[in-house]
Write a protein that holds these residues in place. Sequence first.
Motif, PDB file in Angstrom:
ATOM      1  N   THR A  13      25.537  40.009 -63.303  1.00 41.71           N
ATOM      2  CA  THR A  13      24.157  41.100 -62.904  1.00 41.71           C
ATOM      3  C   THR A  13      24.018  40.585 -61.717  1.00 41.71           C
ATOM      4  N   TYR A  15      21.068  39.259 -58.531  1.00 43.09           N
ATOM      5  CA  TYR A  15      19.719  39.006 -59.197  1.00 43.09           C
ATOM      6  C   TYR A  15      19.378  38.120 -57.318  1.00 43.09           C
ATOM      7  N   CYS A  20      14.007  35.459 -59.622  1.00 45.57           N
ATOM      8  CA  CYS A  20      14.491  36.945 -60.353  1.00 45.57           C
ATOM      9  C   CYS A  20      15.051  36.974 -61.588  1.00 45.57           C
ATOM     10  N   HIS A  21      15.691  36.987 -61.376  1.00 48.33           N
ATOM     11  CA  HIS A  21      16.869  36.065 -63.090  1.00 48.33           C
ATOM     12  C   HIS A  21      16.092  35.838 -63.815  1.00 48.33           C
ATOM     13  N   GLU A  22      15.091  34.786 -64.110  1.00 48.74           N
ATOM     14  CA  GLU A  22      14.507  34.294 -64.543  1.00 48.74           C
ATOM     15  C   GLU A  22      13.179  34.834 -65.407  1.00 48.74           C
ATOM     16  N   GLU A  23      12.649  35.646 -64.384  1.00 46.62           N
ATOM     17  CA  GLU A  23      11.660  36.817 -64.723  1.00 46.62           C
ATOM     18  C   GLU A  23      12.028  37.983 -65.515  1.00 46.62           C
ATOM     19  N   THR A  24      13.508  38.322 -65.950  1.00 49.95           N
ATOM     20  CA  THR A  24      14.348  39.643 -66.220  1.00 49.95           C
ATOM     21  C   THR A  24      14.504  39.037 -68.122  1.00 49.95           C
ATOM     22  N   VAL A  25      15.967  38.088 -67.430  1.00 47.00           N
ATOM     23  CA  VAL A  25      15.999  37.821 -68.498  1.00 47.00           C
ATOM     24  C   VAL A  25      15.698  36.930 -69.759  1.00 47.00           C
ATOM     25  N   ASN A  26      16.054  36.115 -70.925  1.00 48.39           N
ATOM     26  CA  ASN A  26      16.148  36.216 -72.014  1.00 48.39           C
ATOM     27  C   ASN A  26      16.785  34.504 -72.365  1.00 48.39           C
TER      28      ASN A  26
END
Length: 87
Positions: A13, A15, A20-26
């Motif tokens: 995906t 980003y 942005c990646h850290e804030e969106t996925v786990n």
Amino acid sequence: MDIIAIKFKCCDTYYGCYFCHEETVNHEAVVWPKLEWHTKAILCGHCQTELSIHQYLNSGYACPSCKSPFNPGCSNHNHLYFESASE
């Protein structure tokens, strides 16, 4: 300001950055291994051209298609996205 997005190997995906990646996925981000640098994983936000990692790293911080400038400061974070040349 930068106009690129990076496709993260771990989730396939795009980003804008690792924040942005850290804030969106786990899950943890996974860097692109050198053997996969032929993969189109960079998106120019101006013309929507997808670049391979090789093309991006050799672009001189401008889109080879539309010539829009990329942020040269992004190279400070390459280690978060791409396997080191020394690995």
